[in-house]
Design a protein around this motif. Structure first.
Motif, PDB file in Angstrom:
ATOM      1  N   SER A  31       0.815  -1.217   0.000  1.00 17.06           N
ATOM      2  CA  SER A  31       0.000   0.000   0.000  1.00 17.06           C
ATOM      3  C   SER A  31       0.856   1.279   0.000  1.00 17.06           C
ATOM      4  CB  SER A  31      -0.942   0.012   1.208  1.00 17.06           C
ATOM      5  OG  SER A  31      -0.237   0.275   2.397  1.00 17.06           O
ATOM      6  N   LEU A  32       2.157   1.126   0.153  1.00 16.22           N
ATOM      7  CA  LEU A  32       3.069   2.274   0.187  1.00 16.22           C
ATOM      8  C   LEU A  32       3.534   2.657  -1.212  1.00 16.22           C
ATOM      9  CD1 LEU A  32       5.260   1.207   3.248  1.00 16.22           C
ATOM     10  CD2 LEU A  32       3.447   2.933   3.217  1.00 16.22           C
ATOM     11  N   SER A  33       4.115   3.829  -1.324  1.00 17.87           N
ATOM     12  CA  SER A  33       4.660   4.264  -2.611  1.00 17.87           C
ATOM     13  C   SER A  33       5.873   3.402  -2.969  1.00 17.87           C
ATOM     14  CB  SER A  33       5.091   5.731  -2.544  1.00 17.87           C
ATOM     15  OG  SER A  33       6.264   5.856  -1.748  1.00 17.87           O
ATOM     16  N   VAL A  55       6.362   7.430   9.195  1.00 13.77           N
ATOM     17  CA  VAL A  55       4.981   7.887   9.366  1.00 13.77           C
ATOM     18  C   VAL A  55       4.085   7.229   8.308  1.00 13.77           C
ATOM     19  CG1 VAL A  55       3.483   9.920   9.099  1.00 13.77           C
ATOM     20  CG2 VAL A  55       5.510  10.033  10.572  1.00 13.77           C
ATOM     21  N   ASN A  56       4.552   7.144   7.077  1.00 12.09           N
ATOM     22  CA  ASN A  56       3.781   6.470   6.024  1.00 12.09           C
ATOM     23  C   ASN A  56       3.552   5.004   6.378  1.00 12.09           C
ATOM     24  OD1 ASN A  56       3.778   8.865   4.610  1.00 12.09           O
ATOM     25  ND2 ASN A  56       5.443   8.276   3.241  1.00 12.09           N
ATOM     26  N   LEU A  57       4.574   4.355   6.942  1.00 15.18           N
ATOM     27  CA  LEU A  57       4.443   2.957   7.375  1.00 15.18           C
ATOM     28  C   LEU A  57       3.401   2.851   8.493  1.00 15.18           C
ATOM     29  CD1 LEU A  57       5.428  -0.018   7.310  1.00 15.18           C
ATOM     30  CD2 LEU A  57       7.174   0.656   8.983  1.00 15.18           C
ATOM     31  N   LEU A  58       3.463   3.750   9.465  1.00 15.11           N
ATOM     32  CA  LEU A  58       2.490   3.734  10.568  1.00 15.11           C
ATOM     33  C   LEU A  58       1.067   3.907  10.053  1.00 15.11           C
ATOM     34  CD1 LEU A  58       4.273   5.975  13.231  1.00 15.11           C
ATOM     35  CD2 LEU A  58       4.121   3.477  13.205  1.00 15.11           C
ATOM     36  N   LYS A  59       0.877   4.859   9.161  1.00 16.89           N
ATOM     37  CA  LYS A  59      -0.461   5.096   8.604  1.00 16.89           C
ATOM     38  C   LYS A  59      -0.972   3.859   7.867  1.00 16.89           C
ATOM     39  CE  LYS A  59      -0.083  10.111   8.040  1.00 16.89           C
ATOM     40  NZ  LYS A  59       0.042  11.206   7.060  1.00 16.89           N
ATOM     41  N   ALA A  60      -0.088   3.203   7.140  1.00 21.44           N
ATOM     42  CA  ALA A  60      -0.474   1.979   6.422  1.00 21.44           C
ATOM     43  C   ALA A  60      -0.824   0.864   7.410  1.00 21.44           C
ATOM     44  CB  ALA A  60       0.642   1.541   5.481  1.00 21.44           C
TER      45      ALA A  60
END
Length: 186
Positions: A31-33, A55-60
């Motif tokens: 789901s990440l870039s 932060v992107n990992l946490l949100k995912a």
């Protein structure tokens, strides 16, 4: 640019694997870039990485593992990760001294995991402290969940009850500092 130690990524992904299996971690990573996935494919524990990627990992993880429920993320993921850390590498910290001295030692641990973020802890009164973080940016707001889980669980591990973590100045406010009040029953 704010940076975080690679070991934070490893801890998060290892916990994800334990709780949701390799397929769950794969769903988070998918789901990440592409750029974020590339960085995460070769994380080294001792290296520094942009906090934005973490932060992107946490949100995912919140999206994939907790169906977007931040409270569930704190209770199911952060608390469990803190318990694991303090049953291994940081175990000695929980046995040494008063809550005040433990808070100061844990503040030092926070400083070892960040570049560009400083931590200050001020005693307000007995069993009540002001935690001041300087350096977080607005997009790092989800990191408040990590801080909340971290501080609450540690105090619970040393036997404190009714621990509260209140946001005085949110990271999302994009002020110079983020402030949190931490208190508990004696």
């Amino acid at each position: 640019m704010v940076k975080i130690k690679g070991s934070a990524f490893m801890t998060s992904m290892n916990l994800g694997c334990q709780t949701h299996g390799e397929a769950g971690v794969k769903a988070v990573l998918d789901s990440l870039s592409e750029d974020d996935r590339k960085v995460l494919s070769s994380v080294i524990c001792t290296q520094w990485y942009p906090l934005d990627i973490y932060v992107n990992l946490l949100k995912a993880e919140i999206r994939e593992f907790c169906q977007g429920n931040e409270k569930s993320f704190v209770e199911e993921r952060i608390f469990k990760g803190v318990e694991q850390q303090f049953n291994t590498i940081y175990r000695a910290f929980l046995r040494l001294g008063s809550p005040e001295s433990i808070l100061e030692k844990l503040g030092n641990i926070n400083r070892q995991y960040f570049q560009g973020v400083s931590t200050e802890i001020k005693k307000i009164e007995e069993n009540k402290f002001l935690l001041i973080y300087t350096g977080f940016e607005k997009q790092h707001r989800v990191f408040e969940l990590i801080l909340k889980g971290w501080w609450i669980k540690i105090l619970q591990l040393i036997g404190k009850h009714d621990v509260r973590f209140d946001v005085k100045t949110s990271i999302a406010a994009n002020k110079e500092v983020a402030e949190f009040v931490l208190n508990w029953q004696a």
